[in-house]
Enzyme design. Structure first.
Site, short mmCIF file in Angstrom:
data_model
loop_
_atom_site.label_atom_id
_atom_site.label_comp_id
_atom_site.label_asym_id
_atom_site.label_seq_id
_atom_site.Cartn_x
_atom_site.Cartn_y
_atom_site.Cartn_z
N PHE A 7 0.81 -1.21 0.00
CA PHE A 7 0.00 0.00 0.00
C PHE A 7 0.85 1.26 0.00
CE2 PHE A 7 -2.68 -3.24 1.82
CZ PHE A 7 -3.97 -2.93 1.40
N ASP A 8 0.52 2.21 -0.88
CA ASP A 8 0.97 3.57 -0.68
C ASP A 8 0.25 4.10 0.57
OD1 ASP A 8 2.11 6.13 -1.20
OD2 ASP A 8 0.24 6.73 -2.16
N MET A 9 0.78 5.13 1.19
CA MET A 9 0.16 5.64 2.41
C MET A 9 -0.72 6.87 2.15
SD MET A 9 1.83 6.78 6.07
CE MET A 9 2.41 8.37 5.46
N ASP A 10 -0.10 7.97 1.71
CA ASP A 10 -0.84 9.22 1.53
C ASP A 10 -1.83 9.08 0.37
OD1 ASP A 10 0.63 10.82 3.52
OD2 ASP A 10 2.32 10.52 2.16
N ASN A 165 -2.50 5.63 -5.46
CA ASN A 165 -3.42 6.70 -5.88
C ASN A 165 -2.72 7.78 -6.70
OD1 ASN A 165 -2.09 7.84 -3.40
ND2 ASN A 165 -3.36 9.59 -3.95
#
Length: 226
Positions: A7-10, A165
């Site tokens: 997962f990317d975070m932001d 995202n």
């Protein structure tokens, strides 16, 4: 074949990019430069070392004329002052369920202190590995951050799915030859068209993730944190 979710975070786990954008804009103003939100969203996923030259050029200045550490220091101070910590609705519960089925990793271009602070507060004990902007020389769109996560997870690229995202994040995942799901949090869906799958919003993302079937039960992996 699926063993791990990365997962990317932001913008994927936490709704944080507006705070990052505001902090960078303040730092640039204090240095006599002006940038726009869309400039910052366009390089989301890169670390300051790689992203700052791009932003400075957007402000029609030369990167070598500025002290990167001074800009970054102002940014960090402002981000810590204004940031309101908030996970996307349902994400923590979704991750807690997914942890029983997959290995989980975070890959973010943000500073180690910021990333670890957010993960420790919102998602304690959930992720098997965390890769930050301080952990690799080349940030997104280079594949290095995702390849680092694959190495730490001790799995094959074909056994992973990346959730992103950002345009640069999707590009990095595809350069790493990893299947990528895009969620258009701050950009138009068409801007993520290099992803293998684009879902409309976080609700659809979580529904899709919860439908995935693992190759095995990760609770039996030797050495995994329980």
């Amino acid at each position: 074949m699926l063993k791990a979710l990365i997962f990317d975070m932001d913008g994927v786990l936490v709704d944080s990019m507006p705070f990052h954008a505001a902090a960078w804009k303040k730092a640039f103003l204090e240095m006599g430069m002006e940038i726009q939100d869309e400039d910052i969203y366009a390089i989301e996923g890169s670390n300051p070392r790689n992203g700052l030259p791009l932003l400075i050029r957007k402000a029609r200045k030369e990167p070598e004329d500025f002290d990167f550490e001074a800009i970054t220091s102002i940014y960090r101070q402002e981000f810590n002052r204004i940031f309101k910590l908030k996970a996307f609705d349902g994400m923590k519960e979704c991750l807690e369920f997914l942890k029983s089925r997959f290995l989980l990793s975070v890959v973010s271009g943000s500073d180690r202190l910021i990333v670890n602070g957010i993960v420790d507060q919102l998602f304690p004990g959930i992720f098997d590995t965390v890769v930050t902007g301080d952990d690799v020389l080349n940030s997104k769109p280079d594949p290095d951050p995702f390849l680092k996560a694959v190495e730490l997870l001790n799995v094959g690229k074909e056994e992973c799915v990346v959730i992103e995202n950002a345009v640069l994040g999707v590009e990095a995942a595809k350069k790493a030859d990893i299947y990528c799901i895009g969620v258009p949090t701050y950009v138009k869906p068409s801007e993520l068209d290099r992803a293998d799958l684009v879902v409309g919003n976080h609700q659809k993302l979580m529904e899709h993730l919860l439908s995935l079937e693992p190759l095995f039960s990760p609770e039996f992996i030797p050495g995994r944190r329980r």
